[in-house]
Design a protein around this motif. Structure first.
Motif, short mmCIF file in Angstrom:
data_model
loop_
_atom_site.label_atom_id
_atom_site.label_comp_id
_atom_site.label_asym_id
_atom_site.label_seq_id
_atom_site.Cartn_x
_atom_site.Cartn_y
_atom_site.Cartn_z
N LEU A 11 0.86 -1.18 0.00
CA LEU A 11 0.00 0.00 0.00
C LEU A 11 0.90 1.23 0.00
CD1 LEU A 11 -2.86 1.27 0.28
CD2 LEU A 11 -2.48 1.22 2.75
N LYS B 131 1.10 5.55 -0.52
CA LYS B 131 0.43 6.85 -0.59
C LYS B 131 1.23 7.71 -1.55
CE LYS B 131 -1.05 10.81 2.07
NZ LYS B 131 -0.99 11.50 3.35
N ARG B 132 0.55 8.25 -2.57
CA ARG B 132 1.23 9.10 -3.54
C ARG B 132 1.80 10.33 -2.85
NH1 ARG B 132 0.41 8.47 -8.98
NH2 ARG B 132 -1.22 7.05 -9.60
N GLY C 280 5.92 7.58 -4.23
CA GLY C 280 5.09 7.61 -3.05
C GLY C 280 5.82 7.02 -1.85
N ILE D 250 3.00 2.71 2.94
CA ILE D 250 2.24 2.78 4.18
C ILE D 250 2.29 1.43 4.90
CG2 ILE D 250 -0.04 3.20 5.19
CD1 ILE D 250 1.35 5.68 3.95
N GLU E 43 -5.58 2.14 -8.14
CA GLU E 43 -5.82 3.33 -7.32
C GLU E 43 -7.01 3.09 -6.41
OE1 GLU E 43 -6.28 6.89 -9.59
OE2 GLU E 43 -4.29 6.70 -10.50
N HIS F 202 -4.40 6.53 -2.74
CA HIS F 202 -3.38 5.53 -2.45
C HIS F 202 -3.31 4.57 -3.64
CE1 HIS F 202 -4.17 6.99 1.61
NE2 HIS F 202 -3.09 6.36 2.02
#
Length: 99
Positions: free
Chosen positions: A14, A16-17, A41, A44, A77, A85
């Protein structure tokens, strides 16, 4: 505000941009219509790793907190708590950015 917990499975990650640049190096502001989504990114969370043909689990090289580059059309996405994310396979990650 509720926080959604997501735990990726197997070799998925996972991410996050990271926010894109608001203006150019010369100081010109970039309109929203001209911005490209960044292909970098922050990880996470990461799954436990891929299981090989012998049933042995191979751990991932990336971990939470790593800054990574990924392909422009990679992953899926999703929106979590109103923020964009990506869920990617580890092999879709091109590089880990070193500080």
């Amino acid at each position: 505000m509720t926080t959604t917990k997501v735990r990726p499975l197997n070799d998925r990650v996972l991410v996050k941009r990271m926010s894109e640049e608001e203006k150019t190096a010369g100081g010109l502001f970039i309109p929203d219509s001209a911005k490209e989504k960044p292909a970098k990114g922050v990880v996470i969370s990461a799954g436990p790793g891929k299981v090989d043909d012998n049933g042995k689990r191979t751990p991932l090289e990336v971990k939470a907190g790593d800054k990574v580059l990924f392909g422009k059309y990679s992953g899926t996405e999703i929106k979590l708590d109103g923020e964009e994310h990506m869920i990617l396979r580890e092999d879709e990650i091109l590089a880990i950015l070193e500080a």
